[in-house]
Design a protein around this motif. Sequence first.
Motif, PDB file in Angstrom:
ATOM      1  N   MET A  37       0.843  -1.246  -0.035  1.00  0.00           N
ATOM      2  CA  MET A  37       0.050   0.147  -0.195  1.00  0.00           C
ATOM      3  C   MET A  37       0.732   1.149   0.090  1.00  0.00           C
ATOM      4  O   MET A  37       0.522   2.399  -0.656  1.00  0.00           O
ATOM      5  CB  MET A  37      -1.069  -0.048   1.078  1.00  0.00           C
ATOM      6  N   THR A  84      -2.894  -2.800  -7.318  1.00  0.00           N
ATOM      7  CA  THR A  84      -2.665  -3.127  -5.751  1.00  0.00           C
ATOM      8  C   THR A  84      -2.583  -4.628  -5.895  1.00  0.00           C
ATOM      9  O   THR A  84      -1.921  -5.278  -5.099  1.00  0.00           O
ATOM     10  CB  THR A  84      -3.956  -2.763  -5.258  1.00  0.00           C
ATOM     11  N   PHE A 200      -6.457   3.472   3.192  1.00  0.00           N
ATOM     12  CA  PHE A 200      -5.625   2.197   3.175  1.00  0.00           C
ATOM     13  C   PHE A 200      -4.153   1.999   3.490  1.00  0.00           C
ATOM     14  O   PHE A 200      -3.836   1.046   4.153  1.00  0.00           O
ATOM     15  CB  PHE A 200      -5.819   1.274   2.205  1.00  0.00           C
TER      16      PHE A 200
END
Length: 298
Positions: A37, A84, A200
Motif C-alpha cells: 500500500m 494493488t 488504506f
Amino acid sequence: MDKHILQGHAAVFLANTIFGLGVPVTALLLTQWVTPMGYMLTRCVGAAIIFWIISLFTPKEKVAGRDLVVIIVGGLLGFVISQTLTAWALVYTTPVYYSLIATLTPVATMALSAMVLHEEINGRGMAGLLLGIAGAILLVVKNATSGTGKNDLFGIVLTLLSLLTWVIYLIVTRKVSTRYSAVTQMKWVFLASSVAVLPFAFPELGQQKLYSSACEWTGIAEMVFIVVFATVAGYFAIPFAMRYLSATTVSIYTNLQPVVASVIAICIGQDTLTWDKPVSGILVLLSAWIVTQNVVKR
C-alpha cells in the motif's frame, strides 16, 4: 498504415516494454523498501502531481460529467485495483510467473468482449482460448506443491484477478479514450486514485523504509523509475494508443512484458529457469498469437 495508427502501435509497444521492466523493479521495492500500500500511494500521488503540472501547459478540455465518471471508475479498476493486486501478487510469486500469466491478457480480452460486447468467437479463437487456459493450469498445478516464491499459487490467483480488472478497464474506457487527451484522463484517474488509496495506506506509512533514515539511493532510483516511467509514461501511452487501436489489439502487446521481465528477473537472481516456465510460456504465447489472428489489423 495511417500515421496515427502507427503512433498508437509505437506508444503501446513502449508502454509494455516499460511495464515489463517495472515488474522486477517492483519486486525489489516490495522486498526492501515499501509495503504494497505504501508502494501504491507513492505511485498515485507522484503521478497525480506530475499529470496536473503537465496539464497546466496543455490545452484545457472540458470533460462531460458522465465521461468523468467512466474515466475515474475505469481508472480505479485499471490502476488502483489492478496494480494493488499486482503488488500483492509480487509479494507471493516471482516476476517470471507473474509475467507469464499476464500474457493471457489478449485471451481474457477476447473472452470478455464476447460476453460483454457479444463479439463472436470462432473455432480458431476458441483453440487459442483453450491453449492459454492450459498454460495457466500448468503453472497452477506445478506450483501447488512447489515453487520459488513465498506462495506461488496464491500469487498466480492474484495475478489473474489483476489481469481481469485491467481487461475490464480497457473495455470500459475504450470509447471515452477517443474523446479526450491522455493527460486529461490521467490527471483525474490519479487524483481519484490517490484519494481512494490514502485511507488504506495511511496506517502503513510508518513501515516504509524508503521514507526513513535507512533509505539508500537505490531505493529512491527504483521508485523514481516506477513513478516517472512505469506510471506516468506508461499510463500516458495506453490511453493515447486506445484512441487509434482496439482494446484487443492494445492487450496483445502485453506479451512483451514476460520477455522483458523474465530476462531481467533471471539475470538479477529473482528467479530460476525451470522446465514449466518455457513450456507455459510457449502455450500462452501461442494462444495469444492465435487470438491475434482474429483481430482486424489496425
